[in-house]
Design a protein around this motif. Structure first.
Motif, PDB file in Angstrom:
ATOM      1  N   LYS A 293       0.849  -1.182   0.000  1.00 57.96           N
ATOM      2  CA  LYS A 293       0.000   0.000   0.000  1.00 57.96           C
ATOM      3  C   LYS A 293       0.888   1.236   0.000  1.00 57.96           C
ATOM      4  O   LYS A 293       2.049   1.189   0.358  1.00 57.96           O
ATOM      5  CB  LYS A 293      -0.891  -0.010   1.238  1.00 57.96           C
ATOM      6  CG  LYS A 293      -1.898  -1.125   1.239  1.00 57.96           C
ATOM      7  CD  LYS A 293      -2.732  -1.094   2.496  1.00 57.96           C
ATOM      8  CE  LYS A 293      -3.687  -2.259   2.464  1.00 57.96           C
ATOM      9  NZ  LYS A 293      -3.958  -2.837   3.743  1.00 57.96           N
TER      10      LYS A 293
ATOM     11  N   TYR B 257       2.133   3.822   1.761  1.00 62.65           N
ATOM     12  CA  TYR B 257       2.311   4.346   3.111  1.00 62.65           C
ATOM     13  C   TYR B 257       3.189   5.587   3.090  1.00 62.65           C
ATOM     14  O   TYR B 257       4.108   5.699   2.281  1.00 62.65           O
ATOM     15  CB  TYR B 257       2.952   3.286   4.019  1.00 62.65           C
ATOM     16  CG  TYR B 257       1.996   2.188   4.403  1.00 62.65           C
ATOM     17  CD1 TYR B 257       0.825   2.464   5.100  1.00 62.65           C
ATOM     18  CD2 TYR B 257       2.265   0.867   4.077  1.00 62.65           C
ATOM     19  CE1 TYR B 257      -0.052   1.457   5.469  1.00 62.65           C
ATOM     20  CE2 TYR B 257       1.394  -0.149   4.442  1.00 62.65           C
ATOM     21  CZ  TYR B 257       0.239   0.154   5.141  1.00 62.65           C
ATOM     22  OH  TYR B 257      -0.635  -0.840   5.502  1.00 62.65           O
TER      23      TYR B 257
ATOM     24  N   ASP C 254       2.364   7.359   8.565  1.00 62.51           N
ATOM     25  CA  ASP C 254       2.330   5.924   8.868  1.00 62.51           C
ATOM     26  C   ASP C 254       3.597   5.412   9.544  1.00 62.51           C
ATOM     27  O   ASP C 254       3.520   4.652  10.512  1.00 62.51           O
ATOM     28  CB  ASP C 254       2.099   5.130   7.572  1.00 62.51           C
ATOM     29  CG  ASP C 254       0.801   5.505   6.898  1.00 62.51           C
ATOM     30  OD1 ASP C 254      -0.241   5.535   7.586  1.00 62.51           O
ATOM     31  OD2 ASP C 254       0.823   5.783   5.675  1.00 62.51           O
TER      32      ASP C 254
ATOM     33  N   GLN D   2      -2.132   4.605  14.762  1.00 60.50           N
ATOM     34  CA  GLN D   2      -1.898   3.732  13.615  1.00 60.50           C
ATOM     35  C   GLN D   2      -0.560   4.031  12.944  1.00 60.50           C
ATOM     36  O   GLN D   2      -0.388   3.812  11.754  1.00 60.50           O
ATOM     37  CB  GLN D   2      -3.051   3.866  12.620  1.00 60.50           C
ATOM     38  CG  GLN D   2      -4.351   3.321  13.185  1.00 60.50           C
ATOM     39  CD  GLN D   2      -5.445   3.267  12.146  1.00 60.50           C
ATOM     40  OE1 GLN D   2      -5.325   3.779  11.031  1.00 60.50           O
ATOM     41  NE2 GLN D   2      -6.538   2.637  12.499  1.00 60.50           N
TER      42      GLN D   2
ATOM     43  N   HIS E 113       3.768  -5.395   6.399  1.00 64.72           N
ATOM     44  CA  HIS E 113       2.857  -6.222   7.190  1.00 64.72           C
ATOM     45  C   HIS E 113       2.646  -5.616   8.577  1.00 64.72           C
ATOM     46  O   HIS E 113       1.523  -5.607   9.087  1.00 64.72           O
ATOM     47  CB  HIS E 113       3.375  -7.656   7.299  1.00 64.72           C
ATOM     48  CG  HIS E 113       2.385  -8.586   7.908  1.00 64.72           C
ATOM     49  ND1 HIS E 113       1.190  -8.904   7.307  1.00 64.72           N
ATOM     50  CD2 HIS E 113       2.407  -9.248   9.080  1.00 64.72           C
ATOM     51  CE1 HIS E 113       0.517  -9.726   8.088  1.00 64.72           C
ATOM     52  NE2 HIS E 113       1.229  -9.962   9.174  1.00 64.72           N
TER      53      HIS E 113
ATOM     54  N   ASP F  32       0.248  -2.821   8.129  1.00 61.88           N
ATOM     55  CA  ASP F  32      -1.099  -3.368   7.914  1.00 61.88           C
ATOM     56  C   ASP F  32      -1.731  -3.779   9.240  1.00 61.88           C
ATOM     57  O   ASP F  32      -2.896  -3.479   9.514  1.00 61.88           O
ATOM     58  CB  ASP F  32      -1.049  -4.594   6.996  1.00 61.88           C
ATOM     59  CG  ASP F  32      -0.763  -4.265   5.541  1.00 61.88           C
ATOM     60  OD1 ASP F  32      -0.835  -3.076   5.150  1.00 61.88           O
ATOM     61  OD2 ASP F  32      -0.450  -5.214   4.782  1.00 61.88           O
ATOM     62  N   LYS F  33      -0.968  -4.469  10.090  1.00 65.68           N
ATOM     63  CA  LYS F  33      -1.498  -4.957  11.369  1.00 65.68           C
ATOM     64  C   LYS F  33      -1.811  -3.785  12.310  1.00 65.68           C
ATOM     65  O   LYS F  33      -2.844  -3.776  12.970  1.00 65.68           O
ATOM     66  CB  LYS F  33      -0.519  -5.931  12.038  1.00 65.68           C
ATOM     67  CG  LYS F  33      -0.253  -7.203  11.253  1.00 65.68           C
ATOM     68  CD  LYS F  33      -1.508  -7.911  10.839  1.00 65.68           C
ATOM     69  CE  LYS F  33      -1.953  -8.932  11.838  1.00 65.68           C
ATOM     70  NZ  LYS F  33      -3.165  -9.666  11.400  1.00 65.68           N
TER      71      LYS F  33
ATOM     72  N   LYS G 151      -2.727  -0.957  11.526  1.00 64.16           N
ATOM     73  CA  LYS G 151      -3.908  -0.272  11.013  1.00 64.16           C
ATOM     74  C   LYS G 151      -5.169  -1.130  11.095  1.00 64.16           C
ATOM     75  O   LYS G 151      -6.229  -0.720  10.644  1.00 64.16           O
ATOM     76  CB  LYS G 151      -3.654   0.213   9.594  1.00 64.16           C
ATOM     77  CG  LYS G 151      -2.599   1.312   9.622  1.00 64.16           C
ATOM     78  CD  LYS G 151      -2.316   1.839   8.249  1.00 64.16           C
ATOM     79  CE  LYS G 151      -1.329   2.964   8.336  1.00 64.16           C
ATOM     80  NZ  LYS G 151      -1.730   4.077   9.168  1.00 64.16           N
TER      81      LYS G 151
ATOM     82  N   SER H 101      -5.537  -4.648  10.112  1.00 65.17           N
ATOM     83  CA  SER H 101      -5.724  -5.783   9.214  1.00 65.17           C
ATOM     84  C   SER H 101      -5.906  -7.063  10.033  1.00 65.17           C
ATOM     85  O   SER H 101      -5.213  -7.291  11.026  1.00 65.17           O
ATOM     86  CB  SER H 101      -4.523  -5.939   8.296  1.00 65.17           C
ATOM     87  OG  SER H 101      -4.598  -7.173   7.587  1.00 65.17           O
ATOM     88  N   THR H 102      -6.829  -7.890   9.600  1.00 66.64           N
ATOM     89  CA  THR H 102      -7.063  -9.181  10.252  1.00 66.64           C
ATOM     90  C   THR H 102      -6.499 -10.341   9.456  1.00 66.64           C
ATOM     91  O   THR H 102      -6.743 -11.501   9.774  1.00 66.64           O
ATOM     92  CB  THR H 102      -8.567  -9.392  10.498  1.00 66.64           C
ATOM     93  OG1 THR H 102      -9.242  -9.335   9.242  1.00 66.64           O
ATOM     94  CG2 THR H 102      -9.119  -8.339  11.451  1.00 66.64           C
ATOM     95  N   GLU H 103      -5.751 -10.038   8.406  1.00 64.00           N
ATOM     96  CA  GLU H 103      -5.143 -11.099   7.595  1.00 64.00           C
ATOM     97  C   GLU H 103      -4.112 -11.855   8.407  1.00 64.00           C
ATOM     98  O   GLU H 103      -3.473 -11.309   9.305  1.00 64.00           O
ATOM     99  CB  GLU H 103      -4.480 -10.507   6.347  1.00 64.00           C
ATOM    100  CG  GLU H 103      -5.484  -9.942   5.359  1.00 64.00           C
ATOM    101  CD  GLU H 103      -4.808  -9.442   4.096  1.00 64.00           C
ATOM    102  OE1 GLU H 103      -3.696  -9.904   3.767  1.00 64.00           O
ATOM    103  OE2 GLU H 103      -5.408  -8.586   3.430  1.00 64.00           O
TER     104      GLU H 103
ATOM    105  N   CYS I  84      -0.702 -13.785   9.495  1.00 60.41           N
ATOM    106  CA  CYS I  84       0.721 -13.411   9.404  1.00 60.41           C
ATOM    107  C   CYS I  84       1.500 -14.521   8.720  1.00 60.41           C
ATOM    108  O   CYS I  84       2.140 -15.337   9.362  1.00 60.41           O
ATOM    109  CB  CYS I  84       1.303 -13.148  10.803  1.00 60.41           C
ATOM    110  SG  CYS I  84       0.591 -11.744  11.626  1.00 60.41           S
TER     111      CYS I  84
END
Length: 164
Positions: free
Chosen positions: A2, A4, A66, A124, A150, A153-154, A156, A158-160, A162
């Motif tokens: 992304k 950032y 960020d 964040q 990553h 992302d976390k 911010k 993200s629930t994806e 690791c």
């Protein structure tokens, strides 16, 4: 990755007085831009807690940058106060990042055991303290670069999973 934003804060008494050229700040901006970050700010301040905190809070709380990296002020000299300025602003420390930087640096110099840089999050945003020398700052950020997207992302939300 992304898009950032990032900012680089150099802390140096000599640099702020024009007695030393800031080489680590521009080098960090260059490497972060090459990795896809949008460089939103760079500033050089003296090694004073209030000056460091003023900039960090403006960048994080007001501008929501960020990634904020600092360079300088992480050693043992009495004027080295970047970790002391950073720690009270962190909501969550990320000790693994600082440990990884020190471990990698220790393979190059025994002086790495004296590094006191921190990493952590506020809101964040991710804050990382790096050493002041150009070479050490670049070596340390290189250790973290693969994990930064990553981590951001976390932070911010993200629930994806690791997974590398």
């Amino acid at each position: 990755m992304k898009n950032y934003t990032c900012a680089v804060l150099t802390t140096s008494d000599k640099g702020s007085r024009g007695e030393r050229e800031d080489t680590s700040g521009p080098a960090l901006m260059e490497i972060l831009a090459a990795r896809g970050f949008t460089v939103a700010a760079h500033e050089l301040v003296p090694d004073r807690i209030e000056d460091i905190q003023r900039v960090l809070l403006a960048w994080i709380d007001d501008r929501q940058i960020d990634l904020v990296v600092t360079t300088g002020g992480t050693g043992l000299a009495p004027s080295d106060v970047t970790p002391e300025a950073t720690r009270p602003l962190l909501e969550r420390e990320i000790p693994g990042m600082a440990e990884a930087m020190r471990a990698a640096s220790f393979t190059k110099t025994p002086h790495a055991v004296m590094a006191r840089g921190l990493a952590g999050s506020r809101g964040q945003s991710l804050i990382i303290n790096l050493p002041g020398s150009r070479r050490a700052a670049l070596e340390n950020i290189e250790v973290l670069l693969p994990a930064l997207p990553h981590a951001l992302d976390k932070i911010k939300g993200s629930t994806e999973d690791c997974q590398p």
